[in-house]
Design a protein around this motif. Sequence first.
Motif, short mmCIF file in Angstrom:
data_model
loop_
_atom_site.label_atom_id
_atom_site.label_comp_id
_atom_site.label_asym_id
_atom_site.label_seq_id
_atom_site.Cartn_x
_atom_site.Cartn_y
_atom_site.Cartn_z
N MET A 37 -7.88 -15.85 97.58
CA MET A 37 -6.72 -16.63 97.13
C MET A 37 -7.13 -17.15 95.75
O MET A 37 -7.88 -17.53 95.29
N THR A 38 -5.87 -17.12 95.35
CA THR A 38 -5.81 -17.47 93.66
C THR A 38 -5.92 -18.81 93.45
O THR A 38 -5.32 -19.54 94.45
N GLU B 9 -2.38 -20.58 94.26
CA GLU B 9 -2.27 -20.36 95.86
C GLU B 9 -3.00 -21.80 96.49
O GLU B 9 -2.32 -22.47 97.23
N ARG B 10 -4.18 -21.98 95.79
CA ARG B 10 -4.86 -23.09 96.34
C ARG B 10 -4.23 -24.23 96.06
O ARG B 10 -4.08 -25.30 96.58
N GLN C 167 -1.17 -24.88 95.23
CA GLN C 167 0.21 -24.89 96.08
C GLN C 167 -0.22 -25.68 97.69
O GLN C 167 0.68 -26.49 97.74
N HIS C 168 -1.19 -25.15 97.98
CA HIS C 168 -1.43 -25.63 99.59
C HIS C 168 -2.12 -26.98 99.11
O HIS C 168 -1.57 -27.73 100.05
N GLN D 225 -10.46 -20.78 104.63
CA GLN D 225 -11.09 -20.70 103.03
C GLN D 225 -12.42 -21.09 103.18
O GLN D 225 -13.26 -20.39 102.26
#
Length: 81
Positions: free
Chosen positions: A1-2, A5-6, A8-9, A77
């Motif tokens: 996961m980039t 993306e982390r 955004q979560h 993750q």
Amino acid sequence: MTRLERQQHGVNKNKLLRYKLILELYKKHKTEDIPVTVVLRKYIYPVYPISRKTLYEILATPVDKELKKVEIIEASQISMF
């Protein structure tokens, strides 16, 4: 996961946690004889300055379900490391 993306979560999780606090405040003050707009104006807006449209969006969001999805993603993750 980039990294994006982390990030955004994390943003999504914070938004859902804020929604949960707003819903708790709404449920605390909403009764059958008090309209939604009055609850927004008197109790929610001074703490969380949101619009009526945003409040309706929050009321329509399944916050607990979405938070569980975020927690599952976070757990996956962590298990990767």
